[in-house]
Every structure is written in C-alpha cells, then in structure tokens.
Design a protein around this motif. Structure first.
Motif, short mmCIF file in Angstrom:
data_model
loop_
_atom_site.label_atom_id
_atom_site.label_comp_id
_atom_site.label_asym_id
_atom_site.label_seq_id
_atom_site.Cartn_x
_atom_site.Cartn_y
_atom_site.Cartn_z
N GLY A 1 -10.27 5.58 1.61
CA GLY A 1 -9.13 5.41 2.50
C GLY A 1 -8.67 3.99 2.67
N ARG A 2 -9.40 3.01 2.13
CA ARG A 2 -8.94 1.62 2.21
C ARG A 2 -7.67 1.44 1.39
NH1 ARG A 2 -13.51 -1.88 0.02
NH2 ARG A 2 -14.06 0.07 -1.06
N LEU A 3 -6.88 0.44 1.79
CA LEU A 3 -5.63 0.12 1.11
C LEU A 3 -5.64 -1.35 0.75
CD1 LEU A 3 -2.90 1.51 0.34
CD2 LEU A 3 -1.96 0.58 2.45
N ILE A 4 -5.42 -1.66 -0.53
CA ILE A 4 -5.41 -3.05 -0.98
C ILE A 4 -4.09 -3.32 -1.68
CG2 ILE A 4 -7.91 -3.21 -1.21
CD1 ILE A 4 -7.58 -2.85 -4.21
N VAL A 5 -3.68 -4.59 -1.64
CA VAL A 5 -2.45 -5.05 -2.29
C VAL A 5 -2.82 -6.09 -3.33
CG1 VAL A 5 -0.16 -6.05 -1.96
CG2 VAL A 5 -1.17 -4.64 -0.16
N LEU A 6 -2.34 -5.92 -4.55
CA LEU A 6 -2.64 -6.84 -5.65
C LEU A 6 -1.36 -7.51 -6.11
CD1 LEU A 6 -4.75 -4.23 -6.04
CD2 LEU A 6 -5.48 -5.62 -7.96
N HIS A 7 -1.45 -8.82 -6.34
CA HIS A 7 -0.35 -9.60 -6.91
C HIS A 7 -0.90 -10.39 -8.08
CE1 HIS A 7 2.55 -13.08 -7.00
NE2 HIS A 7 3.38 -12.05 -7.04
N HIS A 8 -0.44 -10.08 -9.27
CA HIS A 8 -0.98 -10.68 -10.49
C HIS A 8 -2.49 -10.45 -10.58
CE1 HIS A 8 2.88 -12.25 -11.41
NE2 HIS A 8 2.89 -13.19 -10.48
N ASP A 9 -2.91 -9.20 -10.32
CA ASP A 9 -4.31 -8.76 -10.42
C ASP A 9 -5.22 -9.47 -9.42
OD1 ASP A 9 -3.62 -7.05 -12.51
OD2 ASP A 9 -3.96 -8.58 -14.02
N ARG A 10 -4.67 -10.02 -8.37
CA ARG A 10 -5.46 -10.67 -7.33
C ARG A 10 -5.20 -9.98 -6.00
NH1 ARG A 10 -4.82 -14.89 -3.66
NH2 ARG A 10 -2.65 -15.11 -4.33
N VAL A 11 -6.27 -9.66 -5.27
CA VAL A 11 -6.14 -8.99 -3.98
C VAL A 11 -5.62 -9.98 -2.95
CG1 VAL A 11 -7.34 -7.73 -2.17
CG2 VAL A 11 -7.99 -7.38 -4.55
N ALA B 1 -4.19 -8.68 0.16
CA ALA B 1 -4.25 -8.04 1.48
C ALA B 1 -5.12 -6.80 1.37
CB ALA B 1 -2.86 -7.68 2.00
N GLU B 2 -5.79 -6.47 2.45
CA GLU B 2 -6.65 -5.28 2.48
C GLU B 2 -6.61 -4.68 3.87
OE1 GLU B 2 -11.28 -3.91 1.54
OE2 GLU B 2 -10.54 -5.91 1.00
N GLN B 3 -6.53 -3.36 3.92
CA GLN B 3 -6.53 -2.61 5.18
C GLN B 3 -7.76 -1.70 5.20
OE1 GLN B 3 -3.77 0.90 6.41
NE2 GLN B 3 -2.68 -0.97 7.03
N PRO B 4 -8.53 -1.70 6.29
CA PRO B 4 -9.74 -0.88 6.33
C PRO B 4 -9.43 0.60 6.30
CG PRO B 4 -9.29 -1.83 8.48
CD PRO B 4 -8.33 -2.47 7.53
N ALA B 5 -10.45 1.39 6.06
CA ALA B 5 -10.29 2.83 5.99
C ALA B 5 -9.94 3.40 7.36
CB ALA B 5 -11.58 3.48 5.47
N PRO B 6 -9.13 4.44 7.42
CA PRO B 6 -8.80 5.05 8.72
C PRO B 6 -10.02 5.72 9.33
CG PRO B 6 -7.94 6.38 6.91
CD PRO B 6 -8.47 5.12 6.29
N THR B 7 -9.98 5.85 10.64
CA THR B 7 -11.10 6.48 11.35
C THR B 7 -11.08 8.00 11.22
OG1 THR B 7 -9.75 6.48 13.37
CG2 THR B 7 -11.22 4.60 13.00
N CYS B 8 -9.94 8.59 10.93
CA CYS B 8 -9.86 10.04 10.79
C CYS B 8 -10.31 10.44 9.38
CB CYS B 8 -8.42 10.52 11.04
SG CYS B 8 -7.20 9.77 9.95
N PRO B 9 -10.68 11.71 9.17
CA PRO B 9 -11.06 12.15 7.82
C PRO B 9 -9.93 11.91 6.82
CG PRO B 9 -11.68 13.79 9.45
CD PRO B 9 -10.85 12.78 10.17
N PHE B 10 -10.30 11.40 5.65
CA PHE B 10 -9.30 10.98 4.64
C PHE B 10 -9.47 11.79 3.37
CE2 PHE B 10 -8.13 8.37 0.97
CZ PHE B 10 -6.80 8.10 1.28
#
Length: 320
Positions: free
Chosen positions: A223-233, A235-244
């Motif tokens: 459930g985590r969400l990451i953003v890549l720019h030129h193959d480099r992370v 930004a990152e968002q943690p996994a949601p607390t609800c079932p994913f």
C-alpha cells in the motif's frame, strides 16, 4: 514455472468458496508456493510471485493461461500502441519485463496439464488435511500451507535432470518492482494524484520545484506510494491503515475500460478491477492557483434575475 488458480470449497461447509493460487516447478514437480484469495486477482498473483522469488529466486519463464491479469485481451489500441506496433503489457507484465522473465500463455487447460492434475490432488488431500486439523478459517489455512508444501515436496518431488540451476538471485529492490506503475505530470502545488490517492512532493535540492516534471508513481504491494524522477525516489507515502488490495487504478480511455470490463459490475473477464479509494493524508498546504474557484458575488449582473418585460421596451426604444 507453471502458474494457475483453482476455485473450490477448500474448507467444505466450514467456509465460503475461495481460490487457491499456486505455482509448480515444471522440472521437478515440486510446489513452489500456494496462496488463498477470495478472487483470482493481481494482488494474489503478485503475492505469490514474491514468495517464489524470496524462497527460490527468479524463474526463467512463467507458463499460465490468458487471464487478463497476465495478458491483454482487449481489442482497442491507443495511437501510441499503433505507432509502436505492440500493446502495452498489463501491470503484471510490467513486473515480469523488469525482472526479464518471459511469459507463455496457454490456449487450453491440456497445455498446462501438470498443474491441472495438481489441483485434483489438492482438492482431495489438502481438503482432507484441513478437515483433520479442524481448520475453520482461511487465515489458519494460509498458515498451514507451508507445512503442507514441505511434506508434499518431500514425498512427491523428483530430482531435476540437470544439476545446474536456472533460478536467478532476487534483486535488492524487489518491493519497488512488484508494483503498479503510472506516469504523471506534477501539478503547480507540487502534488501528484491517482484515483483515490494523492501525494505531496517535497522541494528538491536547492528548494527546487518539480512543477510540470514528468514522474512515475509506483503503488507497492503493502500500500505504500512512491514517486520516482529519473529513477530516483523523491517522495514516499506510508501504507494506509485500512486493509489494502493492489489493483490497477486507471485504464486510460472509456472505450478501453468497457473493453476490459472494468466498469461492468461483476464482470470476470479480466479481473482487472479498479482499485478502491484509499483515505489520503490531510492536505497541509493550500491548493494551487489552478484549483482555486472564484464565485461571482450576489450583486454581480450574472446573478440578477431574468426579466423578459424589459425586452419589448428596449426593442421599441430602438425603433424610435
């Protein structure tokens, strides 16, 4: 490696009908991994593939059916696909391409007869083992699968003809590959959105803004969400607390959505359903200027009531 699923009442009358996803080593006949899922979906097959890679390594090829999770079954092509001469793969296909793993799609159940015979065995022996142990939930059945696989392989697996192994070592960034990926353009307020989710991108080196930059979003299996720019992370968002549940979140054009059967309720054609909405974190920055809505005041001429009696008077005054 063979890959398939079997829908069956694995707990008999003690639970609902579920799918058992499994993988089989074609060289030895050994069970590589098993996983219970309510439906035959992308999340289940990604979890199964992760278990195989962690415990055994990367296979050379996968052999399965033409399920929409694995291959594209829709007819409409985008302009970019027509120019390239090939259709874009599914999200699962993107994962295999980054692993350099091939996929062979069978056209009949007889083509993958070894794993079909495995289901006949499991529908007899696994069901009996679950009954003898008094297992009444699929969570307990999932926990028992490791012991069942070890006992099955000890009794029925055969040594391979060649000693040299064809398995490859798992990559270090395994979790960053087993993802759904999307290409987006950063908005003016340094945010990127998906249907049901959004993420704030912090300033880059030297307080640099990523406005209008093309980035890649990857939604991970947990459930985590990451953003890549030129193959480099960046930004990152943690996994949601609800079932994913990992599932594709967009399907480009409405015609293609209809062809994939995503909008049709209960359509089993591709099992490529849109993902449920995930609660996002509260916005800690004001919206950008492009998202600000200006409403006219009550005294604005556009807000005045329409009076048709004024039209004839105006017309008569124009003739005199």
């Amino acid at each position: 490696m063979l890959l398939d699923a079997s829908e069956h009442a694995w707990l008999e009358d003690r639970g609902p009908v579920w799918n058992l996803l499994g993988s089989l080593d074609d060289a030895t006949g050994a069970i590589l991994a098993l996983h219970f899922r309510p439906h035959e979906d992308l999340h289940g097959y990604t979890t199964l593939l992760r278990r195989v890679i962690v415990e055994h390594g990367l296979p050379t090829n996968l052999y399965g059916d033409r399920l929409g999770v694995f291959v594209r079954n829709d007819d409409p092509w985008t302009l970019e696909e027509e120019l390239a001469g090939t259709q874009d793969p599914t999200q699962f296909g993107h994962m295999l391409a980054e692993f350099a793993v091939g996929y062979l799609a069978a056209t009949s159940p007889q083509a993958k007869g070894r794993i079909e015979r495995l289901w006949q065995t499991l529908q007899d022996r696994l069901v009996a083992e679950l009954r003898l142990r008094g297992i009444t939930t699929y969570a307990a059945a999932e926990a028992y699968l490791a012991a069942f696989i070890a006992d099955y392989n000890r009794r029925f697996a055969k040594p391979p003809r060649e000693v040299r192994t064809a398995w490859r070592r798992a990559p270090r960034d395994l979790d960053h590959i087993l993802t759904c990926r999307y290409h987006r353009t950063v908005a003016g307020d340094n945010t990127v959105t998906l249907p049901g989710r959004w993420i704030q991108i912090p300033p880059g080196p030297g307080q640099r803004s990523y406005h209008r930059c093309r980035v890649e979003l990857r939604e991970l299996l947990d459930g985590r969400l990451i953003v890549l720019h030129h193959d480099r992370v960046i930004a990152e968002q943690p996994a949601p607390t609800c079932p994913f549940t990992l599932a594709p979140r967009d399907s480009t054009r409405p015609k293609r959505r209809a062809a994939l059967g995503i909008d049709a309720p209960g359509s089993p054609r591709n099992n490529d359903r849109a993902a449920p909405r995930v609660p996002s974190h509260p916005r800690n920055t004001p919206p950008g200027r492009l998202t600000h809505i200006r409403r006219p005041a009550k005294t604005h001429p556009w807000k005045r009531p329409y009076n048709r009696n004024l039209l004839p008077q105006a017309a008569g005054a124009g003739r005199t």
